[in-house]
Scaffold this motif. Structure first.
Motif, PDB file in Angstrom:
ATOM      1  N   VAL A 294       7.510  21.408  -3.969  1.00  0.00           N
ATOM      2  CA  VAL A 294       6.206  22.064  -3.855  1.00  0.00           C
ATOM      3  C   VAL A 294       5.145  21.273  -4.611  1.00  0.00           C
ATOM      4  O   VAL A 294       4.023  21.076  -4.122  1.00  0.00           O
ATOM      5  CB  VAL A 294       6.286  23.514  -4.370  1.00  0.00           C
ATOM      6  N   ALA A 295       5.496  20.777  -5.796  1.00  0.00           N
ATOM      7  CA  ALA A 295       4.546  19.998  -6.575  1.00  0.00           C
ATOM      8  C   ALA A 295       4.127  18.732  -5.835  1.00  0.00           C
ATOM      9  O   ALA A 295       2.937  18.384  -5.788  1.00  0.00           O
ATOM     10  CB  ALA A 295       5.153  19.642  -7.929  1.00  0.00           C
ATOM     11  N   VAL A 296       5.101  18.047  -5.235  1.00  0.00           N
ATOM     12  CA  VAL A 296       4.790  16.823  -4.484  1.00  0.00           C
ATOM     13  C   VAL A 296       3.897  17.145  -3.289  1.00  0.00           C
ATOM     14  O   VAL A 296       2.930  16.428  -2.999  1.00  0.00           O
ATOM     15  CB  VAL A 296       6.091  16.130  -4.040  1.00  0.00           C
ATOM     16  N   ASP A 297       4.199  18.217  -2.582  1.00  0.00           N
ATOM     17  CA  ASP A 297       3.389  18.593  -1.426  1.00  0.00           C
ATOM     18  C   ASP A 297       1.957  18.920  -1.837  1.00  0.00           C
ATOM     19  O   ASP A 297       0.995  18.523  -1.160  1.00  0.00           O
ATOM     20  CB  ASP A 297       4.029  19.791  -0.724  1.00  0.00           C
ATOM     21  N   GLU A 298       1.788  19.608  -2.938  1.00  0.00           N
ATOM     22  CA  GLU A 298       0.443  19.968  -3.398  1.00  0.00           C
ATOM     23  C   GLU A 298      -0.362  18.722  -3.782  1.00  0.00           C
ATOM     24  O   GLU A 298      -1.580  18.666  -3.564  1.00  0.00           O
ATOM     25  CB  GLU A 298       0.543  20.936  -4.577  1.00  0.00           C
ATOM     26  N   ILE A 299       0.299  17.730  -4.331  1.00  0.00           N
ATOM     27  CA  ILE A 299      -0.386  16.478  -4.659  1.00  0.00           C
ATOM     28  C   ILE A 299      -0.913  15.816  -3.383  1.00  0.00           C
ATOM     29  O   ILE A 299      -2.034  15.283  -3.356  1.00  0.00           O
ATOM     30  CB  ILE A 299       0.550  15.545  -5.436  1.00  0.00           C
ATOM     31  N   GLY A 300      -0.133  15.861  -2.322  1.00  0.00           N
ATOM     32  CA  GLY A 300      -0.599  15.322  -1.051  1.00  0.00           C
ATOM     33  C   GLY A 300      -1.871  16.001  -0.575  1.00  0.00           C
ATOM     34  O   GLY A 300      -2.811  15.333  -0.099  1.00  0.00           O
ATOM     35  N   TRP A 301      -1.934  17.320  -0.718  1.00  0.00           N
ATOM     36  CA  TRP A 301      -3.134  18.035  -0.314  1.00  0.00           C
ATOM     37  C   TRP A 301      -4.330  17.650  -1.183  1.00  0.00           C
ATOM     38  O   TRP A 301      -5.468  17.574  -0.693  1.00  0.00           O
ATOM     39  CB  TRP A 301      -2.889  19.545  -0.374  1.00  0.00           C
ATOM     40  N   ARG A 302      -4.100  17.396  -2.466  1.00  0.00           N
ATOM     41  CA  ARG A 302      -5.205  17.019  -3.351  1.00  0.00           C
ATOM     42  C   ARG A 302      -5.789  15.660  -2.983  1.00  0.00           C
ATOM     43  O   ARG A 302      -6.962  15.390  -3.266  1.00  0.00           O
ATOM     44  CB  ARG A 302      -4.737  17.015  -4.813  1.00  0.00           C
ATOM     45  N   TYR A 303      -4.985  14.802  -2.365  1.00  0.00           N
ATOM     46  CA  TYR A 303      -5.456  13.471  -2.002  1.00  0.00           C
ATOM     47  C   TYR A 303      -5.720  13.332  -0.500  1.00  0.00           C
ATOM     48  O   TYR A 303      -6.007  12.233  -0.030  1.00  0.00           O
ATOM     49  CB  TYR A 303      -4.442  12.415  -2.440  1.00  0.00           C
ATOM     50  N   ALA A 304      -5.665  14.428   0.217  1.00  0.00           N
ATOM     51  CA  ALA A 304      -5.843  14.361   1.670  1.00  0.00           C
ATOM     52  C   ALA A 304      -7.221  13.847   2.055  1.00  0.00           C
ATOM     53  O   ALA A 304      -7.381  13.182   3.089  1.00  0.00           O
ATOM     54  CB  ALA A 304      -5.591  15.730   2.293  1.00  0.00           C
TER      55      ALA A 304
ATOM     56  N   THR B 199      -4.490  -5.095  10.319  1.00  0.00           N
ATOM     57  CA  THR B 199      -5.069  -5.872   9.220  1.00  0.00           C
ATOM     58  C   THR B 199      -4.323  -5.656   7.910  1.00  0.00           C
ATOM     59  O   THR B 199      -4.497  -6.435   6.968  1.00  0.00           O
ATOM     60  CB  THR B 199      -6.540  -5.495   9.031  1.00  0.00           C
ATOM     61  N   GLY B 200      -3.525  -4.638   7.817  1.00  0.00           N
ATOM     62  CA  GLY B 200      -2.777  -4.349   6.605  1.00  0.00           C
ATOM     63  C   GLY B 200      -2.082  -3.021   6.742  1.00  0.00           C
ATOM     64  O   GLY B 200      -2.224  -2.329   7.757  1.00  0.00           O
ATOM     65  N   GLY B 201      -1.329  -2.650   5.721  1.00  0.00           N
ATOM     66  CA  GLY B 201      -0.578  -1.407   5.780  1.00  0.00           C
ATOM     67  C   GLY B 201      -0.954  -0.477   4.647  1.00  0.00           C
ATOM     68  O   GLY B 201      -1.400  -0.922   3.578  1.00  0.00           O
ATOM     69  N   TYR B 202      -0.780   0.820   4.880  1.00  0.00           N
ATOM     70  CA  TYR B 202      -0.932   1.779   3.800  1.00  0.00           C
ATOM     71  C   TYR B 202       0.050   1.417   2.682  1.00  0.00           C
ATOM     72  O   TYR B 202       1.166   0.961   2.943  1.00  0.00           O
ATOM     73  CB  TYR B 202      -0.635   3.190   4.298  1.00  0.00           C
ATOM     74  N   VAL B 203      -0.363   1.604   1.453  1.00  0.00           N
ATOM     75  CA  VAL B 203       0.497   1.327   0.306  1.00  0.00           C
ATOM     76  C   VAL B 203       1.414   2.526   0.110  1.00  0.00           C
ATOM     77  O   VAL B 203       0.955   3.637  -0.181  1.00  0.00           O
ATOM     78  CB  VAL B 203      -0.331   1.070  -0.960  1.00  0.00           C
ATOM     79  N   ALA B 204       2.700   2.316   0.285  1.00  0.00           N
ATOM     80  CA  ALA B 204       3.660   3.415   0.316  1.00  0.00           C
ATOM     81  C   ALA B 204       4.693   3.280  -0.790  1.00  0.00           C
ATOM     82  O   ALA B 204       5.078   2.172  -1.183  1.00  0.00           O
ATOM     83  CB  ALA B 204       4.357   3.468   1.670  1.00  0.00           C
ATOM     84  N   ARG B 205       5.128   4.413  -1.289  1.00  0.00           N
ATOM     85  CA  ARG B 205       6.198   4.481  -2.276  1.00  0.00           C
ATOM     86  C   ARG B 205       7.236   5.492  -1.795  1.00  0.00           C
ATOM     87  O   ARG B 205       6.908   6.490  -1.147  1.00  0.00           O
ATOM     88  CB  ARG B 205       5.684   4.951  -3.634  1.00  0.00           C
ATOM     89  N   GLY B 206       8.480   5.241  -2.148  1.00  0.00           N
ATOM     90  CA  GLY B 206       9.548   6.197  -1.891  1.00  0.00           C
ATOM     91  C   GLY B 206      10.299   6.478  -3.177  1.00  0.00           C
ATOM     92  O   GLY B 206      10.371   5.623  -4.072  1.00  0.00           O
TER      93      GLY B 206
ATOM     94  N   ALA C 199      -4.081   0.717  -2.993  1.00  0.00           N
ATOM     95  CA  ALA C 199      -3.116   0.722  -4.082  1.00  0.00           C
ATOM     96  C   ALA C 199      -3.511   1.671  -5.203  1.00  0.00           C
ATOM     97  O   ALA C 199      -2.654   2.342  -5.798  1.00  0.00           O
ATOM     98  CB  ALA C 199      -2.949  -0.697  -4.624  1.00  0.00           C
ATOM     99  N   ALA C 200      -4.807   1.745  -5.524  1.00  0.00           N
ATOM    100  CA  ALA C 200      -5.245   2.577  -6.637  1.00  0.00           C
ATOM    101  C   ALA C 200      -4.972   4.054  -6.365  1.00  0.00           C
ATOM    102  O   ALA C 200      -4.522   4.799  -7.256  1.00  0.00           O
ATOM    103  CB  ALA C 200      -6.733   2.347  -6.906  1.00  0.00           C
ATOM    104  N   THR C 201      -5.226   4.495  -5.133  1.00  0.00           N
ATOM    105  CA  THR C 201      -4.969   5.891  -4.794  1.00  0.00           C
ATOM    106  C   THR C 201      -3.481   6.197  -4.832  1.00  0.00           C
ATOM    107  O   THR C 201      -3.056   7.225  -5.373  1.00  0.00           O
ATOM    108  CB  THR C 201      -5.541   6.211  -3.402  1.00  0.00           C
ATOM    109  N   THR C 202      -2.676   5.308  -4.270  1.00  0.00           N
ATOM    110  CA  THR C 202      -1.230   5.526  -4.302  1.00  0.00           C
ATOM    111  C   THR C 202      -0.718   5.551  -5.736  1.00  0.00           C
ATOM    112  O   THR C 202       0.159   6.360  -6.083  1.00  0.00           O
ATOM    113  CB  THR C 202      -0.504   4.436  -3.493  1.00  0.00           C
ATOM    114  N   GLN C 203      -1.257   4.692  -6.576  1.00  0.00           N
ATOM    115  CA  GLN C 203      -0.849   4.675  -7.979  1.00  0.00           C
ATOM    116  C   GLN C 203      -1.195   5.997  -8.666  1.00  0.00           C
ATOM    117  O   GLN C 203      -0.406   6.520  -9.467  1.00  0.00           O
ATOM    118  CB  GLN C 203      -1.520   3.507  -8.707  1.00  0.00           C
ATOM    119  N   SER C 204      -2.364   6.541  -8.361  1.00  0.00           N
ATOM    120  CA  SER C 204      -2.752   7.831  -8.934  1.00  0.00           C
ATOM    121  C   SER C 204      -1.834   8.949  -8.459  1.00  0.00           C
ATOM    122  O   SER C 204      -1.448   9.835  -9.237  1.00  0.00           O
ATOM    123  CB  SER C 204      -4.204   8.154  -8.574  1.00  0.00           C
ATOM    124  N   MET C 205      -1.469   8.929  -7.177  1.00  0.00           N
ATOM    125  CA  MET C 205      -0.547   9.923  -6.646  1.00  0.00           C
ATOM    126  C   MET C 205       0.811   9.824  -7.350  1.00  0.00           C
ATOM    127  O   MET C 205       1.419  10.833  -7.707  1.00  0.00           O
ATOM    128  CB  MET C 205      -0.386   9.729  -5.132  1.00  0.00           C
TER     129      MET C 205
END
Length: 415
Positions: free
Chosen positions: A249-259, A210-217, A295-301
């Motif tokens: 490390v900072a990027v990885d920790e952000i992932g855990w905060r939004y897990a 039905t759609g895809g996760y909103v991804a950034r690289g 999109a909102a969650t990805t934007q916050s990340m």
């Protein structure tokens, strides 16, 4: 007109999968077939041979995208396009992308077997560099085809050795004369292994995406300075490798905060120069990606990642810069095509499950160009981007059969 239930030749389809699995073998039984390398060129030749033997005209565009065309009764109509990719990860499996391209070929062959004409032409496409394992970013060619990037941008992308896409195309004679995109496409169908465990766990053979996760690289550059690892005092060091590590490390920790919201951050790659003992690295590059269902969650990340980089720069005494970024995912696929696939599956007695895609696919870019749909088929334990990736002909046959019937209806079967 009510369509009859059309069937594929499962043995023939699976024979093409097995033939592909012999080209570019990996270390552990999978595949290593990077975009535009010698193995990719060999696989392209095999695919082209199959298409031409079946009587399909094969066209190659300037990025090496291969299009095999089955004529329709009205050649002036825009074609129904089926596609995916034949390139793999550096340690990839035998099915990721490959099932989709060869399913498209089986659709056209099956229509020939059944002596069925369609009003519209049908084309199967192999997209160049979907994986992004050799040239960044992934889904490069479909992005250009859909008008979301320029041909010049794509041709200038480089691999680790500094080889450009243009050079790699020329090395194996893989560039064609056809323009990249710029023509009408009626609709786009892509079938792909799920790369996740949901279908297998539910015992359902087909997923309607039905759609895809909103991804950034992002490609993050860290600039420091070379120095001797012995006599250089700590307060005078500008070690780019340390700056990259701080950012990682900072990027990885952000992932855990939004897990808890199913957000994910990935440190995909770290490069440093000169990356030798006894000397501090003056340059480093960090490749990251992050994604979430909305999109909102990805934007916050993204905001948190950007805010974390100055601290990594301060702690390492380096300059940290986002050199390049890109995005994919997020579109809602065409409701009419999704309904067509659901109705077709119901008619054929194939159970379906609605789900979202967490990985990148060419269908994301095509959805900006024409009505598009993405279908998932099961894979064992959801393992992918791994040489242990596995599935069976029995797991794939229901999805390919639904694809055949849905494409036939979309392309227009009848007197």
């Amino acid at each position: 007109m009510t369509l009859p239930n059309l069937s594929i030749d499962v043995d023939r389809f699976w024979a093409t999968i097995e033939a592909s699995a012999a080209i570019g073998p990996g270390r552990k039984g999978g595949l290593r077939r990077l975009a535009l390398d010698a193995a990719d060129a060999e696989m392209r030749r095999l695919f082209t041979g199959w298409c031409e033997e079946a009587g399909y005209a094969v066209t190659t565009d300037r990025l090496g995208d291969l299009f095999a065309r089955r004529p329709g009764r009205d050649e002036s109509l825009a074609p129904v396009l089926i596609g995916s990719h034949l390139d793999t990860q550096a340690a990839g499996g035998r099915y990721d992308g490959i099932v989709g391209v060869l399913a498209g070929l089986e659709v056209m062959r099956s229509l020939d077997d059944l002596k069925i004409e369609t009003e519209r032409p049908i084309e199967v496409v192999n997209w160049t560099n979907e994986e992004g394992a050799r040239f960044t970013p992934p889904m490069m060619a479909s992005q250009v085809f859909a008008g979301r990037q320029t041909l010049e941008w794509a041709l200038a992308r480089t691999d680790d050795a500094g080889v450009t896409v243009a050079d790699a195309l020329a090395e194996h004679g893989l560039a064609g004369e056809a323009p990249v995109g710029g023509r009408a496409i009626d609709s786009y169908f892509e079938l792909h292994i799920e790369q996740g465990p949901d279908l297998e766990a539910a015992g359902v053979p087909l997923g309607i995406v039905t759609g895809g996760y909103v991804a950034r690289g992002m490609r993050i550059g860290i600039d420091g300075d070379n120095a001797h690892s012995g006599p250089t005092p700590m307060h005078r060091r500008k070690n780019a490798l340390v700056g990259a590590a701080q950012a990682a490390v900072a990027v990885d920790e952000i992932g855990w905060r939004y897990a808890h919201l199913d957000g994910k951050t990935t440190i995909a790659r770290l490069e440093a120069w000169p990356n030798k003992p006894g000397i501090l690295s003056s340059e480093a590059t960090l490749f990251v990606d992050f994604r979430s269902p909305d999109a909102a969650t990805t934007q916050s990340m993204e905001a948190e990642i950007r805010a974390a980089l100055p601290e990594a720069a301060r702690r390492s005494n380096c300059t940290v810069t986002i050199v390049e970024d890109w995005t994919f995912g997020g579109p809602a696929f065409d409701p009419d095509l999704m309904d067509l696939c659901r109705r077709t599956a119901e008619r054929l007695g194939v159970a379906t499950l609605d789900l979202m895609s967490q990985a990148g696919h060419d269908a994301y870019h095509l959805s900006h160009l024409c009505p598009s749909v993405l279908l998932f088929t099961p894979c064992v334990d959801g393992i992918s981007h791994n040489e242990a990736e596995a599935t069976t002909a029995a797991d794939q046959a229901p999805g390919v059969t639904v694809l055949l019937n849905a494409v036939a209806e979309r392309a227009g079967v009848g007197p």
